[in-house]
Enzyme design. Sequence first.
Site, PDB file in Angstrom:
ATOM      1  N   TYR A 271      -2.009  -1.109  10.999  1.00  0.00           N
ATOM      2  CA  TYR A 271      -2.300  -1.642   9.662  1.00  0.00           C
ATOM      3  C   TYR A 271      -1.113  -1.382   8.734  1.00  0.00           C
ATOM      4  O   TYR A 271      -0.597  -2.281   8.062  1.00  0.00           O
ATOM      5  CB  TYR A 271      -3.577  -1.008   9.086  1.00  0.00           C
ATOM      6  CG  TYR A 271      -3.689  -1.216   7.594  1.00  0.00           C
ATOM      7  CD1 TYR A 271      -3.953  -2.483   7.070  1.00  0.00           C
ATOM      8  CD2 TYR A 271      -3.479  -0.165   6.693  1.00  0.00           C
ATOM      9  CE1 TYR A 271      -4.020  -2.684   5.686  1.00  0.00           C
ATOM     10  CE2 TYR A 271      -3.549  -0.362   5.322  1.00  0.00           C
ATOM     11  CZ  TYR A 271      -3.820  -1.624   4.826  1.00  0.00           C
ATOM     12  OH  TYR A 271      -3.868  -1.822   3.462  1.00  0.00           O
TER      13      TYR A 271
ATOM     14  N   SER B 122       0.839  -1.202   0.000  1.00  0.00           N
ATOM     15  CA  SER B 122       0.000   0.000   0.000  1.00  0.00           C
ATOM     16  C   SER B 122       0.867   1.242   0.000  1.00  0.00           C
ATOM     17  O   SER B 122       1.992   1.241   0.532  1.00  0.00           O
ATOM     18  CB  SER B 122      -0.852  -0.019   1.270  1.00  0.00           C
ATOM     19  OG  SER B 122      -1.449   1.233   1.476  1.00  0.00           O
TER      20      SER B 122
ATOM     21  N   LYS C 175       1.914  -3.891   6.594  1.00  0.00           N
ATOM     22  CA  LYS C 175       2.363  -3.845   5.190  1.00  0.00           C
ATOM     23  C   LYS C 175       3.882  -3.684   5.119  1.00  0.00           C
ATOM     24  O   LYS C 175       4.564  -4.377   4.368  1.00  0.00           O
ATOM     25  CB  LYS C 175       1.683  -2.685   4.448  1.00  0.00           C
ATOM     26  CG  LYS C 175       0.179  -2.854   4.294  1.00  0.00           C
ATOM     27  CD  LYS C 175      -0.161  -4.079   3.462  1.00  0.00           C
ATOM     28  CE  LYS C 175      -1.634  -4.351   3.354  1.00  0.00           C
ATOM     29  NZ  LYS C 175      -1.958  -5.702   2.898  1.00  0.00           N
TER      30      LYS C 175
END
Length: 369
Positions: free
Chosen positions: A169, A145, A173
């Site tokens: 979050y 991302s 990644k």
Amino acid sequence: MIHFPQECTNGSGSLCHQQTILVTGGAGFIGSHTTLQLLGEGYKVVVIDSLDNSVEESVKRVADLAGENGHNLYFFRVDLRDKDALEVVFSMTKFDAVIHFAGLKAVAESVAKPLFYYRNNMIGTINLLEVMAEHGCKKLVFSSSATVYGQPSSVPCTEDLPLSTTNPYGRTKLFVEEIARDLHIADPEWKIILLRYFNPVGAHPSGLIGEDPRGVPNNLMPFLQQVAVGRRKELTVFGTDYPTKDGTGVRDYIHVMDLATGHIAAVRKLFTPKEIGCTAYNLGTGKGTTVLEIVAAFERASGKKIPLRYADRRPGDCSEIYASTEKAERELQWKAVYTIDDMCRDQWNWASKNPWGYRHPDLANGNRT
Ligand code: NAD
Ligand code: UDP
């Protein structure tokens, strides 16, 4: 629970072999669109998904949309945290490559439940990589991302910018990217492509598949869509004092159909004889659009007036981020083609045909238990 469709086996319990891609999280938004394109390209696709943030109906619709190629699609309800279930799937067929979408993605929830996110996104991924290695499948495309650029020091973001992120979050990644790089150093047989998505929106032009988030949407477009269909009263615009042309935040919105094509390009690259190592590509359009520009485009597409409420900046948000697309153009021979108007048209087509997503209205707002 694992669901073994009858037609999926050849009688001995093994899947019949042709070039086969495992798609984790394939019932979700980006996974379903990519699965459909893979089927269109003639791949056999095995989708595994826990259905934590999706429903099996999306897989059924993908099979329908794929027409004749729909018989090349198999679905197993598997949670990546369940390594034994993963082993069973890998023992049934030889996968040529894996596209790994499965993961939880709600930033605010990740702040509230970091361990839940770390277990799901990290342990789930480590299980997958271990089982892939055990079965000699060492070709991977991973959903990363633009969040790994944190508050970018310059735009457009090139893949070599320093990485940092502001929430659990985002860290999942970043950590998975690091794990992938370490894995390739330890075993150069691995070919790994990390795709850093910017802001995926839109839906398949049929209006049969699209994004259907559980609970209150975090992202702009699904929230806007729910206001337009009358599920929510107004859109809150977070921040009107950014140093941008109209004071609202700038993002690089990309049509999910373009993203799906980007995955096909990445899979093709994995199958070239070249040494590609572990490498990252931005998937974006290279263009920035403000919140108010998106609202205006969505109003044009839907013919609906969107009531707005102006509020303070959302904590952790950056002012402006968009992709440099040069590396993907050069090395994947891929470039986004859909415009903001196309994105809003297809988003509205999906929304107006499925105002409650795939689910019954009583279930559509359900939170995770
Ligand atoms: P999505 O929630 O629609 O799809 C993810 C799917 O993974 C869901 O179907 C969910 O049920 C499944 N899943 C979650 N945990 C799982 C587990 N432990 N085992 C098996 N399945 C599991 O999300 P999406 O928008 O399609 O995103 C796909 C991937 O792309 C995610 O990894 C996400 O973090 C990443 N990503 C998304 C965006 C975005 O804005 N949509 C942006 C950048 C990166
Ligand atoms: N945004 C907004 N209202 C919302 C959701 C988002 O104004 O209800 C803004 C947000 O502040 C950002 C842009 O829309 O400037 C895109 O936000 P989104 O959460 O979709 O993507 P991200 O910030 O993660 O790139």
